[in-house]
Design an enzyme around this catalytic site. Structure first.
Site, PDB file in Angstrom:
ATOM      1  N   GLN A  87       0.816  -1.221   0.000  1.00  0.00           N
ATOM      2  CA  GLN A  87       0.000   0.000   0.000  1.00  0.00           C
ATOM      3  C   GLN A  87       0.844   1.263   0.000  1.00  0.00           C
ATOM      4  OE1 GLN A  87      -2.476  -0.479   3.471  1.00  0.00           O
ATOM      5  NE2 GLN A  87      -3.681  -2.132   2.562  1.00  0.00           N
ATOM      6  N   HIS A 154      -1.076   0.250   5.741  1.00  0.00           N
ATOM      7  CA  HIS A 154      -1.686   1.270   6.598  1.00  0.00           C
ATOM      8  C   HIS A 154      -0.795   2.491   6.803  1.00  0.00           C
ATOM      9  CE1 HIS A 154      -4.844  -1.592   8.600  1.00  0.00           C
ATOM     10  NE2 HIS A 154      -4.749  -1.765   7.280  1.00  0.00           N
ATOM     11  N   GLU A 247     -15.285   4.080   8.897  1.00  0.00           N
ATOM     12  CA  GLU A 247     -15.837   5.182   9.682  1.00  0.00           C
ATOM     13  C   GLU A 247     -15.699   6.534   8.993  1.00  0.00           C
ATOM     14  OE1 GLU A 247     -14.731   3.347  14.118  1.00  0.00           O
ATOM     15  OE2 GLU A 247     -13.936   5.299  13.489  1.00  0.00           O
ATOM     16  N   TYR A 257     -10.304   8.322  19.267  1.00  0.00           N
ATOM     17  CA  TYR A 257     -11.317   7.730  18.397  1.00  0.00           C
ATOM     18  C   TYR A 257     -11.357   6.207  18.478  1.00  0.00           C
ATOM     19  CZ  TYR A 257     -12.494  12.341  17.172  1.00  0.00           C
ATOM     20  OH  TYR A 257     -12.954  13.639  17.294  1.00  0.00           O
ATOM     21  N   TYR A 268     -10.185 -10.258  10.283  1.00  0.00           N
ATOM     22  CA  TYR A 268     -10.323 -10.869   8.977  1.00  0.00           C
ATOM     23  C   TYR A 268     -10.460 -12.378   9.158  1.00  0.00           C
ATOM     24  CZ  TYR A 268      -8.959  -6.336   7.220  1.00  0.00           C
ATOM     25  OH  TYR A 268      -8.926  -4.990   6.956  1.00  0.00           O
TER      26      TYR A 268
END
Length: 377
Positions: A87, A154, A247, A257, A268
């Protein structure tokens, strides 16, 4: 969309409470997709240059200018070393609010460790786009997430300039290190706020605390993928949940949060995360969540008159669901959700409103496209 009655009968993890009370409208407007450019390799972000041109990043590590007629320029020179893989790569890009005079652009990317030991982290840099639009000049790295980790997952990496001129950068928790999102002594799973020179604003919430990094604005985030300022100047962002629990949040200074202590998602393959809680005192609830996940991406607010009846609405891209969601908020509550581009058949990576008032979409694939969404009679 499940009815309210049906929602009461379904397991909470299979029916997001935020969705149970929404109304999905019929398509009141007819949207046509115009292909502005194609042949982009996994494009990640688009910014709008003068004279109808576009500045686009490609995740493998290229930034290029696209002409108004869709012609792709050569990759710009002057980028730093980038740890492209998984990513990671070259990710978000935004123009400085004074770009017309400063020619400054901000971009974030996965930065390799100088020791080349296989670790990396998200970094934020600024540079000037040369007058001939062929290179970046005067490169400065103004923030580097720490610690660096051996992960290709991430990174987060969405940049927003607030109206006060400070920058907010949303950072992921690097996947394998989710507990660190609650640790105020690192940048994993945090939103940080800095000045444009990389210095720390004195009114940041944790300035002066020995147990927290002063650049942190909010914490307890998983993997932010979209962020934008609302018409009233408030800051909104979205983030991926784990197999559920994507979210939308409106992060406020100093707030927690919740990740990974509370979530609407699950591991997963199944199984609860931690104690499987969705609420805990001192941890903020999302304003909206998707369960199952749609894999949220770019976010924008519609402020133009191009789309009658949509002014003030939010649009959110979806990678997995391959569409846009148009969302209307009344205060902190959703009053309407509409699915746009349901037959697109491509992962949506970014969505922005251009200076011309139209929405522009980037699709994430090896032959990615830049699309303009226009209305037709």
């Amino acid at each position: 969309m499940p009815s309210t009655a049906l929602c009461r009968r379904l397991a909470p993890r299979l029916c997001a409470a935020a969705l149970c009370c929404t109304l999905v409208s019929a398509h009141a407007l007819h949207i046509q997709q115009q292909v502005v450019a194609q042949g982009l390799q996994n494009p990640w972000a688009v910014a709008f240059l003068p004279e109808g041109k576009f500045l686009v990043t490609e995740r493998p590590g290229r930034m290029r200018v696209i002409a108004a007629d869709g012609t792709l320029g050569a990759p710009l020179q002057g980028l730093p070393a980038i740890a492209a893989g998984g990513q990671g790569g070259l990710l978000d890009v935004v123009l400085d609010s004074d770009f017309a005079h400063s020619r400054t652009v901000y971009f974030c990317y996965s930065e390799p460790a100088p020791t080349h030991n296989g670790t990396n982290s998200t970094a934020l840099a600024k540079a000037q786009l040369s007058a001939d639009q062929t290179k970046l000049e005067n490169l400065q790295v103004i923030f580097s997430q720490r610690p660096k980790k051996a992960s290709q997952l991430h990174f987060g990496c969405r940049i927003v300039e607030r109206r006060d001129g400070t920058l907010l950068l949303a950072l992921g928790e690097r996947y394998h290190f989710k507990e660190e999102a609650q640790n105020l002594q690192n940048h994993l799973g945090k939103i940080v706020r800095i000045h444009k020179d990389g210095s720390i604003p004195k009114d940041n919430p944790f300035v002066g605390r020995s147990d927290a990094l002063p650049e942190i604005w909010s914490y307890g985030h998983r993997n932010p993928q979209g962020a934008a300022l609302a018409p009233d100047g408030s800051y909104w962002m979205n983030e991926h949940g784990p197999q559920g629990g994507d979210e939308i949040n409106r992060p406020e200074t100093g707030k927690n949060y919740g990740w990974p202590v509370i979530t609407y998602g699950e591991n997963y393959g199944g199984g609860k995360i931690g104690d499987g809680k969705t609420h805990q005192a001192g941890m903020a609830q999302p304003l909206h969540h998707w369960t199952p996940s749609i894999a949220v991406s770019g976010m924008a607010f519609i402020t133009s008159d191009r789309y009658p009846g949509w002014k003030g609405d939010m649009v959110v891209g979806a990678l997995k669901a391959q569409r846009l969601d148009r969302i209307r908020f009344e205060g902190n509550k959703i009053s309407k959700v509409e699915y746009l581009l349901p037959d697109l058949g491509q992962r949506v990576r970014d969505v922005r409103q251009g200076p011309d008032g139209w929405l522009y979409v980037l699709t994430d694939r090896s032959n990615g496209q830049l699309l303009r969404l226009v209305t037709t009679p």
